[in-house]
Design an enzyme around this catalytic site. Structure first.
Site, short mmCIF file in Angstrom:
data_model
loop_
_atom_site.label_atom_id
_atom_site.label_comp_id
_atom_site.label_asym_id
_atom_site.label_seq_id
_atom_site.Cartn_x
_atom_site.Cartn_y
_atom_site.Cartn_z
N ARG A 30 -1.48 -2.66 -6.82
CA ARG A 30 -1.94 -3.86 -6.13
C ARG A 30 -2.92 -4.65 -7.02
O ARG A 30 -2.83 -5.87 -7.13
CB ARG A 30 -2.59 -3.49 -4.80
CG ARG A 30 -1.59 -2.89 -3.82
CD ARG A 30 -2.24 -2.30 -2.58
NE ARG A 30 -2.96 -3.29 -1.79
CZ ARG A 30 -2.40 -4.19 -0.99
NH1 ARG A 30 -1.07 -4.25 -0.89
NH2 ARG A 30 -3.13 -5.02 -0.28
N LYS B 29 -2.66 -1.80 7.57
CA LYS B 29 -4.06 -1.42 7.54
C LYS B 29 -4.86 -2.33 8.46
O LYS B 29 -4.62 -3.52 8.53
CB LYS B 29 -4.59 -1.53 6.11
CG LYS B 29 -6.05 -1.15 5.95
CD LYS B 29 -6.50 -1.31 4.51
CE LYS B 29 -7.97 -0.98 4.35
NZ LYS B 29 -8.42 -1.14 2.94
N HIS C 35 -3.70 -9.78 2.24
CA HIS C 35 -5.11 -10.13 2.29
C HIS C 35 -5.26 -11.47 3.00
O HIS C 35 -4.59 -12.44 2.64
CB HIS C 35 -5.70 -10.26 0.88
CG HIS C 35 -5.77 -8.96 0.16
ND1 HIS C 35 -5.94 -8.88 -1.20
CD2 HIS C 35 -5.68 -7.68 0.60
CE1 HIS C 35 -5.96 -7.61 -1.57
NE2 HIS C 35 -5.80 -6.87 -0.50
N ARG D 201 0.84 -1.19 0.00
CA ARG D 201 0.00 0.00 0.00
C ARG D 201 0.88 1.25 0.00
O ARG D 201 1.94 1.27 0.65
CB ARG D 201 -0.92 0.00 1.22
CG ARG D 201 -1.92 -1.16 1.22
CD ARG D 201 -2.82 -1.12 2.44
NE ARG D 201 -3.80 -2.21 2.42
CZ ARG D 201 -3.59 -3.41 2.95
NH1 ARG D 201 -2.44 -3.67 3.58
NH2 ARG D 201 -4.51 -4.36 2.86
N TYR E 126 -3.98 -16.22 11.66
CA TYR E 126 -3.43 -16.53 10.34
C TYR E 126 -1.90 -16.49 10.37
O TYR E 126 -1.30 -15.59 10.95
CB TYR E 126 -3.97 -15.52 9.33
CG TYR E 126 -3.72 -15.93 7.89
CD1 TYR E 126 -4.17 -17.15 7.41
CD2 TYR E 126 -3.02 -15.10 7.04
CE1 TYR E 126 -3.95 -17.54 6.10
CE2 TYR E 126 -2.79 -15.46 5.73
CZ TYR E 126 -3.25 -16.69 5.27
OH TYR E 126 -3.02 -17.06 3.97
N HIS F 10 -2.19 3.23 -5.79
CA HIS F 10 -2.80 2.03 -5.21
C HIS F 10 -3.12 0.99 -6.29
O HIS F 10 -3.32 -0.20 -5.98
CB HIS F 10 -4.08 2.43 -4.47
CG HIS F 10 -4.53 1.40 -3.47
ND1 HIS F 10 -5.33 0.34 -3.82
CD2 HIS F 10 -4.28 1.26 -2.15
CE1 HIS F 10 -5.57 -0.41 -2.76
NE2 HIS F 10 -4.95 0.13 -1.73
#
Length: 433
Positions: free
Chosen positions: A345, A272, A374, A242, A384, A342
């Protein structure tokens, strides 16, 4: 005592004469027929006369009201003639202090803080949209409805975002005027909520064809820009992080740059997400670096390596470069509305997923998502494994770098080219308005 009839029927004589009223107030009738309201008074042991006005422009009732106002001033220890002169001077000053005059003073004072391009844009927007409508009005008399009228005209041509920017600039002019004692309030401050809302943004524009992306890099890197901005664009393209993560990147976050497994470890606190994400243990985002990314870092280190940030501002090395710097660079290269920072991405995701499909690597989809930070929908955020698939992520990063940088010059040429130009990138200077 005077009456309306006496005043109306008074005839001129060979010499001036007076018709008296109360409190030393009288009507002076001149040989030419002029009828002048006057009041004698004593101030500081001196006899003085106050000229109140003329008949019939000022009626008897109105003249008496002004006489009474003068008497009140005397009771307060103030000289009516001096107060009259001060009011006149204040009115003249107010008339001279038009919105355009004060706006140009504000701009002249502020433009040293801005990039030249931004300063030119600010004054141009005022000259185009504001000065023709209210530039000649005294700034002290302008009210909110007049400002809203100006902004509505901008909105009517579909320039919703421009209207909001112009409102901010008008407001800044009034704040300056208040500080200078020229205005009492900021009418632009109260009308922000009355403006039309910006349309909801859809997907941010992005080019998703590798050849077109490569051409865009060539076009942008040939434009005028600081080495820092050129290298920031290239590293953003290679890593697909980002833009905010790139702008705040610190040298201490990079590992094994000279080794076999170079890595960029972006702290969880800068990622983020909410506070839970930012406080996550082992939540750092790991970005394996291709040889092309390392090439960018090696070219950048002599320029900014002595500081904390990879991409500091041109004016303050302890602050990151402007959030608009890379976007301005792309816009100047002719890609406004076609590709934004951006957008790298989306480009990376689209092209690499298509590559994986062509090569029968369906499992790479989850890897690509992880490279973009993500988390798959069927995974729990906090649990995760953010270090998963690291070897494969490194391979895909290199494949992407090889595709994107095919036949492109080394990153060091961006530094040499920029130094030859010898110009600063105006987009990298933080401005107001």
């Amino acid at each position: 005592m005077l009456t309306d009839v006496k005043v109306r029927t008074a005839k001129p004589r060979a010499k001036p004469y007076k018709l008296g009223d109360s409190h030393r107030f009288y009507l002076l009738v001149t040989p030419s027929g002029s009828k002048l309201w006057r009041m004698n008074y004593q101030y500081d042991s001196k006899q003085k006369t106050l000229a109140i006005g003329s008949y019939p422009l000022l009626s008897l009732k109105e003249a008496r009201q002004k006489r009474d106002e003068a008497r009140k001033l005397l009771m307060e220890g103030r000289d009516p003639n001096i107060e009259k002169r001060l009011k006149k001077e204040a009115r003249l000053a107010s008339a001279r202090n038009t919105f355009e005059k004060i706006a140009r003073e504000w701009h002249a004072l502020s433009k040293s803080q801005w990039a030249k391009k931004h300063a030119a844009d600010v004054i141009r927007s005022l000259e185009r949209d504001v000065f023709p409508n209210m530039g000649n009005l005294p700034i002290a008399v302008i009210k909110a409805p007049r400002v809203l009228e100006v902004l509505r005209a901008i909105e009517d041509r579909g320039a919703i975002e421009t209207a909001k920017r112009v409102r901010q600039r008008i407001s800044a002019v009034f704040v300056y005027a208040i500080a200078a004692g020229i205005a009492d309030n900021d009418p632009a401050a109260s009308i922000g909520a009355a403006l039309k809302p910006l349309p909801r943004k859809g997907r941010q524009p992005a080019i998703t064809e590798i050849d077109a992306l490569r051409q865009m890099l060539i076009d942008a890197e040939q434009g005028y820009a600081r080495p820092v901005t050129r290298l920031a664009l290239r590293l953003l393209a290679l890593t697909a992080v980002r833009p905010g993560e790139l702008r705040h990147a610190e040298w201490s976050e990079f590992e094994d740059i000279e080794g076999r497994e170079p890595l960029w470890r972006i702290p969880a606190s800068r990622m983020k997400g909410g506070q839970e994400r930012k406080r996550e243990i082992d939540g750092d985002h790991l970005v394996p670096l291709s040889t092309q990314s390392v090439d960018v870092l090696n070219a950048l280190h002599p320029v900014t390596g002595s500081g904390q940030l990879l991409f500091p501002s041109a004016r303050q090395i302890l602050r990151p470069m402007s959030e608009n710097a890379i976007g301005y660079l792309l816009n100047r290269a002719g890609y406004h509305g076609r590709h934004v920072p951006h957008g790298w991405r989306a480009a990376f995701s689209t092209i690499m997923n298509e590559w994986a499909k062509r090569h029968g690597r369906a499992d790479d989809r989850e890897v690509i998502d992880l490279m973009l930070a993500h988390v798959p929908k069927d995974k729990v955020e906090g649990a995760y494994n953010r270090a998963a698939y690291l070897p494969r992520r490194r391979e895909l990063a290199q494949i992407w770098g090889d595709m994107l940088m095919a036949e492109m010059p080394g990153a060091n040429t961006l530094v040499v080219r920029a130094s030859r130009v010898g110009r600063k990138d105006p987009a990298d200077v933080v401005g107001l308005g």
